[in-house]
Design a protein around this motif. Structure first.
Motif, PDB file in Angstrom:
ATOM      1  N   GLU A 111      -3.054   1.911  -3.458  1.00 34.42           N
ATOM      2  CA  GLU A 111      -2.706   3.258  -3.052  1.00 34.42           C
ATOM      3  C   GLU A 111      -3.830   3.837  -2.211  1.00 34.42           C
ATOM      4  O   GLU A 111      -4.969   3.373  -2.253  1.00 34.42           O
ATOM      5  CB  GLU A 111      -2.410   4.155  -4.256  1.00 34.42           C
ATOM      6  N   GLY A 112      -3.479   4.856  -1.448  1.00 36.45           N
ATOM      7  CA  GLY A 112      -4.458   5.534  -0.615  1.00 36.45           C
ATOM      8  C   GLY A 112      -3.860   6.794  -0.028  1.00 36.45           C
ATOM      9  O   GLY A 112      -2.659   7.054  -0.148  1.00 36.45           O
ATOM     10  N   GLY A 113      -4.698   7.579   0.610  1.00 43.77           N
ATOM     11  CA  GLY A 113      -4.255   8.803   1.253  1.00 43.77           C
ATOM     12  C   GLY A 113      -3.539   8.528   2.562  1.00 43.77           C
ATOM     13  O   GLY A 113      -3.457   7.386   3.027  1.00 43.77           O
ATOM     14  N   VAL A 148      11.171   7.403  15.932  1.00 45.59           N
ATOM     15  CA  VAL A 148       9.805   7.928  15.944  1.00 45.59           C
ATOM     16  C   VAL A 148       8.868   6.879  16.552  1.00 45.59           C
ATOM     17  O   VAL A 148       8.874   5.720  16.122  1.00 45.59           O
ATOM     18  CB  VAL A 148       9.356   8.272  14.504  1.00 45.59           C
ATOM     19  N   PRO A 149       8.021   7.274  17.526  1.00 46.07           N
ATOM     20  CA  PRO A 149       7.028   6.330  18.061  1.00 46.07           C
ATOM     21  C   PRO A 149       6.076   5.854  16.953  1.00 46.07           C
ATOM     22  O   PRO A 149       5.794   6.603  16.015  1.00 46.07           O
ATOM     23  CB  PRO A 149       6.276   7.150  19.113  1.00 46.07           C
ATOM     24  N   LYS A 150       5.580   4.619  17.073  1.00 48.54           N
ATOM     25  CA  LYS A 150       4.782   4.014  15.999  1.00 48.54           C
ATOM     26  C   LYS A 150       3.578   4.854  15.596  1.00 48.54           C
ATOM     27  O   LYS A 150       3.233   4.924  14.419  1.00 48.54           O
ATOM     28  CB  LYS A 150       4.370   2.585  16.344  1.00 48.54           C
ATOM     29  N   ASP A 151       2.938   5.510  16.540  1.00 46.78           N
ATOM     30  CA  ASP A 151       1.753   6.307  16.214  1.00 46.78           C
ATOM     31  C   ASP A 151       2.100   7.627  15.526  1.00 46.78           C
ATOM     32  O   ASP A 151       1.210   8.291  14.992  1.00 46.78           O
ATOM     33  CB  ASP A 151       0.923   6.579  17.466  1.00 46.78           C
ATOM     34  N   ASP A 152       3.375   7.992  15.518  1.00 43.36           N
ATOM     35  CA  ASP A 152       3.806   9.244  14.900  1.00 43.36           C
ATOM     36  C   ASP A 152       4.559   9.034  13.588  1.00 43.36           C
ATOM     37  O   ASP A 152       4.997  10.003  12.963  1.00 43.36           O
ATOM     38  CB  ASP A 152       4.693  10.038  15.865  1.00 43.36           C
ATOM     39  N   LEU A 153       4.740   7.784  13.172  1.00 46.92           N
ATOM     40  CA  LEU A 153       5.446   7.515  11.926  1.00 46.92           C
ATOM     41  C   LEU A 153       4.686   8.132  10.748  1.00 46.92           C
ATOM     42  O   LEU A 153       3.463   8.013  10.664  1.00 46.92           O
ATOM     43  CB  LEU A 153       5.589   6.009  11.692  1.00 46.92           C
ATOM     44  N   ASP A 154       5.405   8.788   9.842  1.00 51.47           N
ATOM     45  CA  ASP A 154       4.811   9.323   8.615  1.00 51.47           C
ATOM     46  C   ASP A 154       4.937   8.232   7.548  1.00 51.47           C
ATOM     47  O   ASP A 154       5.852   8.238   6.731  1.00 51.47           O
ATOM     48  CB  ASP A 154       5.516  10.609   8.193  1.00 51.47           C
ATOM     49  N   VAL A 155       4.011   7.285   7.584  1.00 54.84           N
ATOM     50  CA  VAL A 155       4.063   6.093   6.728  1.00 54.84           C
ATOM     51  C   VAL A 155       3.686   6.479   5.292  1.00 54.84           C
ATOM     52  O   VAL A 155       2.612   7.044   5.060  1.00 54.84           O
ATOM     53  CB  VAL A 155       3.117   4.992   7.255  1.00 54.84           C
ATOM     54  N   VAL A 156       4.589   6.164   4.354  1.00 48.64           N
ATOM     55  CA  VAL A 156       4.291   6.389   2.938  1.00 48.64           C
ATOM     56  C   VAL A 156       4.113   5.066   2.196  1.00 48.64           C
ATOM     57  O   VAL A 156       3.680   5.043   1.052  1.00 48.64           O
ATOM     58  CB  VAL A 156       5.364   7.258   2.242  1.00 48.64           C
ATOM     59  N   GLY A 157       4.443   3.962   2.871  1.00 46.63           N
ATOM     60  CA  GLY A 157       4.268   2.651   2.263  1.00 46.63           C
ATOM     61  C   GLY A 157       4.317   1.564   3.311  1.00 46.63           C
ATOM     62  O   GLY A 157       5.016   1.688   4.321  1.00 46.63           O
ATOM     63  N   ILE A 158       3.542   0.519   3.055  1.00 43.79           N
ATOM     64  CA  ILE A 158       3.539  -0.644   3.939  1.00 43.79           C
ATOM     65  C   ILE A 158       3.326  -1.883   3.075  1.00 43.79           C
ATOM     66  O   ILE A 158       2.566  -1.850   2.108  1.00 43.79           O
ATOM     67  CB  ILE A 158       2.452  -0.525   5.038  1.00 43.79           C
ATOM     68  N   LEU A 164       0.863  -1.182   0.000  1.00 48.49           N
ATOM     69  CA  LEU A 164       0.000   0.000   0.000  1.00 48.49           C
ATOM     70  C   LEU A 164       0.896   1.226   0.000  1.00 48.49           C
ATOM     71  O   LEU A 164       1.752   1.380   0.878  1.00 48.49           O
ATOM     72  CB  LEU A 164      -0.912  -0.008   1.232  1.00 48.49           C
ATOM     73  N   LEU A 165       0.726   2.073  -1.013  1.00 49.64           N
ATOM     74  CA  LEU A 165       1.540   3.273  -1.186  1.00 49.64           C
ATOM     75  C   LEU A 165       0.693   4.523  -0.997  1.00 49.64           C
ATOM     76  O   LEU A 165      -0.478   4.538  -1.372  1.00 49.64           O
ATOM     77  CB  LEU A 165       2.131   3.305  -2.598  1.00 49.64           C
ATOM     78  N   ARG A 166       1.319   5.548  -0.464  1.00 43.32           N
ATOM     79  CA  ARG A 166       0.596   6.812  -0.339  1.00 43.32           C
ATOM     80  C   ARG A 166       0.460   7.429  -1.728  1.00 43.32           C
ATOM     81  O   ARG A 166       1.407   7.458  -2.509  1.00 43.32           O
ATOM     82  CB  ARG A 166       1.303   7.758   0.625  1.00 43.32           C
ATOM     83  N   GLU A 167      -0.724   7.922  -2.012  1.00 42.65           N
ATOM     84  CA  GLU A 167      -1.067   8.386  -3.352  1.00 42.65           C
ATOM     85  C   GLU A 167      -0.284   9.613  -3.815  1.00 42.65           C
ATOM     86  O   GLU A 167      -0.229   9.892  -5.011  1.00 42.65           O
ATOM     87  CB  GLU A 167      -2.565   8.675  -3.431  1.00 42.65           C
ATOM     88  N   ASP A 168       0.351  10.359  -2.913  1.00 42.71           N
ATOM     89  CA  ASP A 168       1.056  11.571  -3.311  1.00 42.71           C
ATOM     90  C   ASP A 168       2.536  11.350  -3.613  1.00 42.71           C
ATOM     91  O   ASP A 168       3.281  12.313  -3.803  1.00 42.71           O
ATOM     92  CB  ASP A 168       0.887  12.667  -2.253  1.00 42.71           C
ATOM     93  N   LEU A 169       2.974  10.105  -3.711  1.00 41.99           N
ATOM     94  CA  LEU A 169       4.379   9.826  -4.032  1.00 41.99           C
ATOM     95  C   LEU A 169       4.657  10.055  -5.517  1.00 41.99           C
ATOM     96  O   LEU A 169       3.801   9.804  -6.369  1.00 41.99           O
ATOM     97  CB  LEU A 169       4.738   8.380  -3.679  1.00 41.99           C
ATOM     98  N   GLU A 170       5.871  10.494  -5.805  1.00 47.40           N
ATOM     99  CA  GLU A 170       6.331  10.625  -7.190  1.00 47.40           C
ATOM    100  C   GLU A 170       6.505   9.215  -7.772  1.00 47.40           C
ATOM    101  O   GLU A 170       6.743   8.250  -7.028  1.00 47.40           O
ATOM    102  CB  GLU A 170       7.664  11.363  -7.228  1.00 47.40           C
ATOM    103  N   PRO A 171       6.427   9.069  -9.102  1.00 44.68           N
ATOM    104  CA  PRO A 171       6.582   7.725  -9.704  1.00 44.68           C
ATOM    105  C   PRO A 171       7.862   7.015  -9.270  1.00 44.68           C
ATOM    106  O   PRO A 171       7.836   5.827  -8.953  1.00 44.68           O
ATOM    107  CB  PRO A 171       6.569   8.010 -11.210  1.00 44.68           C
ATOM    108  N   TRP A 172       9.007   7.706  -9.253  1.00 45.74           N
ATOM    109  CA  TRP A 172      10.256   7.043  -8.850  1.00 45.74           C
ATOM    110  C   TRP A 172      10.173   6.600  -7.396  1.00 45.74           C
ATOM    111  O   TRP A 172      10.726   5.555  -7.026  1.00 45.74           O
ATOM    112  CB  TRP A 172      11.466   7.949  -9.076  1.00 45.74           C
TER     113      TRP A 172
END
Length: 156
Positions: free
Chosen positions: A83-85, A126-136, A30-38
């Motif tokens: 993908e998602g927000g 970074v604590p788990k609840d504060d991670l800025d996750v862009v992919g999982i 699952l990728l964050r939708e605002d990522l650049e293609p690369w």
């Protein structure tokens, strides 16, 4: 003159190769939708790289071409990319943790690092609840992975 009748050969069962392969598990990214293609490609590659070490059953057998040239084994099943927000990623991260599914995470901080040591340090800071996750990436039973991905859509 007599002729012997040779019975027709019995039908052979369908070979393993011809039978469709069904999996009761799912590998999903699952990728964050605002990522650049690369970034999408890079994040996906990093995320799936760890799944085989945690869940070795996802790795198939080595293969070779007709000349006998060997190639490394790959996943035994497809990797589905979604993908998602930001909110979808945050929720999916929490659901993957609550279900104790094998997972890997990529945070926005990792775009500024250049090696494994610094990647691990950036996540650890970074604590788990504060991670800025862009992919999982997640692996597990289909229904559990589907629940983790709730709200996500297939990557275009």
């Amino acid at each position: 003159m007599t002729t012997e009748h040779t019975p027709a050969p019995a039908p052979q069962p369908a070979s393993e190769a011809a039978a469709p392969v069904r999996f009761d598990s799912k590998i999903a990214v699952l990728l964050r939708e605002d990522l650049e293609p690369w970034q999408r490609l890079n994040v996906t590659a990093f995320l799936v790289s760890g799944l085989g070490t945690e869940a070795p059953e996802v790795i198939g057998e080595p293969c070779a071409d007709a000349d006998g040239t060997p190639y490394l084994p790959m996943f035994r099943q497809p990797v589905l990319v979604f993908e998602g927000g930001k909110e979808t990623l945050t929720a999916a991260h929490g659901r993957a943790l609550s279900r104790s599914l094998p997972r890997s995470v990529f945070t926005s901080d990792l775009f500024a690092t250049g090696n494994d040591r610094d990647n691990r340090a950036a996540v650890r800071a970074v604590p788990k609840d504060d991670l800025d996750v862009v992919g999982i990436a997640v692996y597990g039973p289909k229904n559990a992975v589907d629940k983790v991905l709730k709200g996500a859509r297939m990557h275009p």
